[in-house]
Write a protein that holds these residues in place. Structure first.
Motif, PDB file in Angstrom:
ATOM      1  N   SER A   9      -2.083 -29.217 -15.053  1.00  0.00           N
ATOM      2  CA  SER A   9      -2.175 -27.770 -15.251  1.00  0.00           C
ATOM      3  C   SER A   9      -0.783 -27.202 -15.489  1.00  0.00           C
ATOM      4  O   SER A   9       0.103 -27.347 -14.642  1.00  0.00           O
ATOM      5  N   THR A  10      -0.595 -26.578 -16.634  1.00  0.00           N
ATOM      6  CA  THR A  10       0.699 -26.005 -16.989  1.00  0.00           C
ATOM      7  C   THR A  10       0.480 -24.657 -17.647  1.00  0.00           C
ATOM      8  O   THR A  10      -0.362 -24.542 -18.546  1.00  0.00           O
ATOM      9  N   THR A  11       1.203 -23.651 -17.197  1.00  0.00           N
ATOM     10  CA  THR A  11       1.113 -22.325 -17.800  1.00  0.00           C
ATOM     11  C   THR A  11       2.355 -22.048 -18.635  1.00  0.00           C
ATOM     12  O   THR A  11       3.476 -22.237 -18.161  1.00  0.00           O
ATOM     13  N   THR A  12       2.134 -21.612 -19.864  1.00  0.00           N
ATOM     14  CA  THR A  12       3.246 -21.339 -20.782  1.00  0.00           C
ATOM     15  C   THR A  12       3.354 -19.864 -21.138  1.00  0.00           C
ATOM     16  O   THR A  12       4.282 -19.472 -21.849  1.00  0.00           O
ATOM     17  N   CYS A  13       2.431 -19.044 -20.652  1.00  0.00           N
ATOM     18  CA  CYS A  13       2.434 -17.619 -20.979  1.00  0.00           C
ATOM     19  C   CYS A  13       3.247 -16.869 -19.923  1.00  0.00           C
ATOM     20  O   CYS A  13       2.767 -16.628 -18.805  1.00  0.00           O
ATOM     21  N   VAL A  14       4.477 -16.517 -20.270  1.00  0.00           N
ATOM     22  CA  VAL A  14       5.383 -15.827 -19.356  1.00  0.00           C
ATOM     23  C   VAL A  14       6.021 -14.653 -20.093  1.00  0.00           C
ATOM     24  O   VAL A  14       5.824 -14.463 -21.291  1.00  0.00           O
ATOM     25  N   ASP A  15       6.806 -13.858 -19.355  1.00  0.00           N
ATOM     26  CA  ASP A  15       7.557 -12.740 -19.927  1.00  0.00           C
ATOM     27  C   ASP A  15       6.635 -11.796 -20.701  1.00  0.00           C
ATOM     28  O   ASP A  15       5.637 -11.347 -20.165  1.00  0.00           O
TER      29      ASP A  15
ATOM     30  N   CYS B  61       4.510 -12.310 -22.991  1.00  0.00           N
ATOM     31  CA  CYS B  61       3.148 -12.838 -23.106  1.00  0.00           C
ATOM     32  C   CYS B  61       2.331 -12.461 -21.878  1.00  0.00           C
ATOM     33  O   CYS B  61       1.169 -12.051 -21.992  1.00  0.00           O
ATOM     34  N   ALA B  62       2.938 -12.569 -20.685  1.00  0.00           N
ATOM     35  CA  ALA B  62       2.211 -12.275 -19.449  1.00  0.00           C
ATOM     36  C   ALA B  62       1.974 -10.794 -19.250  1.00  0.00           C
ATOM     37  O   ALA B  62       1.183 -10.409 -18.372  1.00  0.00           O
ATOM     38  N   VAL B  63       2.634  -9.942 -20.026  1.00  0.00           N
ATOM     39  CA  VAL B  63       2.330  -8.515 -19.986  1.00  0.00           C
ATOM     40  C   VAL B  63       1.016  -8.259 -20.714  1.00  0.00           C
ATOM     41  O   VAL B  63       0.157  -7.508 -20.251  1.00  0.00           O
ATOM     42  N   ASN B  64       0.848  -8.898 -21.872  1.00  0.00           N
ATOM     43  CA  ASN B  64      -0.403  -8.756 -22.619  1.00  0.00           C
ATOM     44  C   ASN B  64      -1.535  -9.580 -22.013  1.00  0.00           C
ATOM     45  O   ASN B  64      -2.706  -9.218 -22.141  1.00  0.00           O
ATOM     46  N   TRP B  65      -1.166 -10.671 -21.370  1.00  0.00           N
ATOM     47  CA  TRP B  65      -2.149 -11.586 -20.796  1.00  0.00           C
ATOM     48  C   TRP B  65      -1.796 -11.844 -19.329  1.00  0.00           C
ATOM     49  O   TRP B  65      -1.279 -12.904 -18.970  1.00  0.00           O
ATOM     50  N   PRO B  66      -2.081 -10.909 -18.449  1.00  0.00           N
ATOM     51  CA  PRO B  66      -1.733 -11.072 -17.035  1.00  0.00           C
ATOM     52  C   PRO B  66      -2.487 -12.247 -16.405  1.00  0.00           C
ATOM     53  O   PRO B  66      -3.696 -12.399 -16.599  1.00  0.00           O
ATOM     54  N   PRO B  67      -1.800 -13.092 -15.648  1.00  0.00           N
ATOM     55  CA  PRO B  67      -2.486 -14.209 -14.991  1.00  0.00           C
ATOM     56  C   PRO B  67      -3.379 -13.731 -13.851  1.00  0.00           C
ATOM     57  O   PRO B  67      -3.119 -12.710 -13.235  1.00  0.00           O
ATOM     58  N   LEU B  68      -4.439 -14.480 -13.603  1.00  0.00           N
ATOM     59  CA  LEU B  68      -5.293 -14.235 -12.439  1.00  0.00           C
ATOM     60  C   LEU B  68      -4.614 -14.884 -11.241  1.00  0.00           C
ATOM     61  O   LEU B  68      -4.514 -16.114 -11.163  1.00  0.00           O
ATOM     62  N   LEU B  69      -4.136 -14.064 -10.304  1.00  0.00           N
ATOM     63  CA  LEU B  69      -3.305 -14.536  -9.198  1.00  0.00           C
ATOM     64  C   LEU B  69      -4.055 -14.494  -7.867  1.00  0.00           C
ATOM     65  O   LEU B  69      -4.845 -13.579  -7.609  1.00  0.00           O
ATOM     66  N   VAL B  70      -3.756 -15.486  -7.033  1.00  0.00           N
ATOM     67  CA  VAL B  70      -4.249 -15.496  -5.656  1.00  0.00           C
ATOM     68  C   VAL B  70      -3.058 -15.693  -4.735  1.00  0.00           C
ATOM     69  O   VAL B  70      -2.019 -16.203  -5.152  1.00  0.00           O
ATOM     70  N   ASP B  71      -3.211 -15.284  -3.478  1.00  0.00           N
ATOM     71  CA  ASP B  71      -2.140 -15.598  -2.542  1.00  0.00           C
ATOM     72  C   ASP B  71      -2.371 -16.997  -1.976  1.00  0.00           C
ATOM     73  O   ASP B  71      -3.378 -17.641  -2.260  1.00  0.00           O
ATOM     74  N   GLY B  72      -1.419 -17.474  -1.209  1.00  0.00           N
ATOM     75  CA  GLY B  72      -1.437 -18.871  -0.783  1.00  0.00           C
ATOM     76  C   GLY B  72      -2.483 -19.232   0.234  1.00  0.00           C
ATOM     77  O   GLY B  72      -2.651 -20.419   0.554  1.00  0.00           O
TER      78      GLY B  72
ATOM     79  N   GLU C  48      -6.927  -7.115 -32.855  1.00  0.00           N
ATOM     80  CA  GLU C  48      -5.724  -7.300 -33.669  1.00  0.00           C
ATOM     81  C   GLU C  48      -4.471  -7.199 -32.839  1.00  0.00           C
ATOM     82  O   GLU C  48      -3.385  -6.966 -33.357  1.00  0.00           O
ATOM     83  N   ALA C  49      -4.594  -7.402 -31.524  1.00  0.00           N
ATOM     84  CA  ALA C  49      -3.429  -7.380 -30.637  1.00  0.00           C
ATOM     85  C   ALA C  49      -2.577  -8.617 -30.880  1.00  0.00           C
ATOM     86  O   ALA C  49      -3.032  -9.586 -31.485  1.00  0.00           O
ATOM     87  N   PRO C  50      -1.300  -8.604 -30.425  1.00  0.00           N
ATOM     88  CA  PRO C  50      -0.423  -9.753 -30.657  1.00  0.00           C
ATOM     89  C   PRO C  50      -1.019 -11.034 -30.110  1.00  0.00           C
ATOM     90  O   PRO C  50      -1.675 -11.059 -29.066  1.00  0.00           O
ATOM     91  N   GLY C  51      -0.827 -12.154 -30.823  1.00  0.00           N
ATOM     92  CA  GLY C  51      -1.453 -13.400 -30.460  1.00  0.00           C
ATOM     93  C   GLY C  51      -0.676 -14.222 -29.467  1.00  0.00           C
ATOM     94  O   GLY C  51      -1.238 -14.922 -28.667  1.00  0.00           O
ATOM     95  N   TYR C  52       0.648 -14.195 -29.531  1.00  0.00           N
ATOM     96  CA  TYR C  52       1.480 -15.021 -28.658  1.00  0.00           C
ATOM     97  C   TYR C  52       1.031 -16.475 -28.712  1.00  0.00           C
ATOM     98  O   TYR C  52       0.367 -16.966 -27.843  1.00  0.00           O
TER      99      TYR C  52
END
Length: 220
Positions: A125-131, A133-144, A216-220
């Motif tokens: 599992s590797t995530t490459t959507c940051v900065d 990209c992560a503004v347009n595509w916010p990650p689904l986050l959980v706490d620990g 038609e939003a940015p694709g990243y």
């Protein structure tokens, strides 16, 4: 659809920064639990039927399927209503739901669509959507120490991956899971097919059937 990226950054970056407690302390090997009933809170009691009516079937209690670190993943609906006010912040309880038909897209407790990104990898599992990209595509986050509940989603395929900022991002079938900031109401899937790399995700981590025309939003 054109997103106001400056406004989104202003709204989302503080939220993301507030979740930097990290999940490295919980990043232990995943384990599979037995199917025995767990100590999760019981489902709310059903109202008594009116005279002459049949009693409703009792609600199924969620069953612990596996753990990853201190995160517990259950088969079954959350026993209480979950907070849906701020879907971009790390949660201590998450509901993932898909329709009963194979290939149905997964949504969160508020009915918002969830996505996978072809430029990520599932094994490992590797995530490459940051900065940006992560503004347009916010990650689904959980706490620990979160609890993740599932309905028509394979709970054995749920986990998380640690992002570069230390936050925990939910994975499904190994694929990191995201929102699309252009979805502003439950039931929308305006991110479907953007850039030929973003797709709604089904209950096994595969690409779900298309649920809305591509935006038609940015694709990243």
């Amino acid at each position: 659809m054109t997103l106001n990226r400056t406004a989104l950054k202003a709204a989302l970056i503080p939220v993301l920064l507030a979740t930097l407690a990290g999940c490295s302390a919980a990043a232990e090997p995943a384990s599979t639990a037995s199917a025995a009933p767990t100590s999760a809170a019981p489902a709310p009691a059903e109202a008594a039927p009116a005279p002459g009516e049949a009693s409703p079937a009792p609600a199924k209690a969620p069953t612990l399927v596996r753990t990853q670190g201190a995160v517990q993943i259950f088969d079954g609906a959350a026993p209480t209503l979950l907070d849906t006010a701020d879907r971009y912040s790390a949660k201590n309880a998450i509901q993932l739901t898909a329709g009963p038909a194979a290939g149905t897209a997964v949504t969160d407790a508020g009915g918002f669509s969830l996505y996978r990104f072809d430029k990520d990898t599932a094994n490992p599992s590797t995530t490459t959507c940051v900065d940006d990209c992560a503004v347009n595509w916010p990650p689904l986050l959980v706490d620990g120490t979160a609890k993740i509940y599932t309905e028509n989603v394979d709970a054995s395929l749920i986990g998380y991956v640690e992002r570069s900022d230390g936050t925990c991002q939910v994975t499904l079938g190994g694929w990191p899971v995201y929102y699309f900031a252009g979805d502003t109401a439950p039931g929308q899937a305006l991110g479907q097919g953007i850039g030929g790399t973003w797709f709604t995700i089904d209950g096994t981590g595969k690409k779900a059937a298309q649920t809305a025309a591509p935006s038609e939003a940015p694709g990243y």
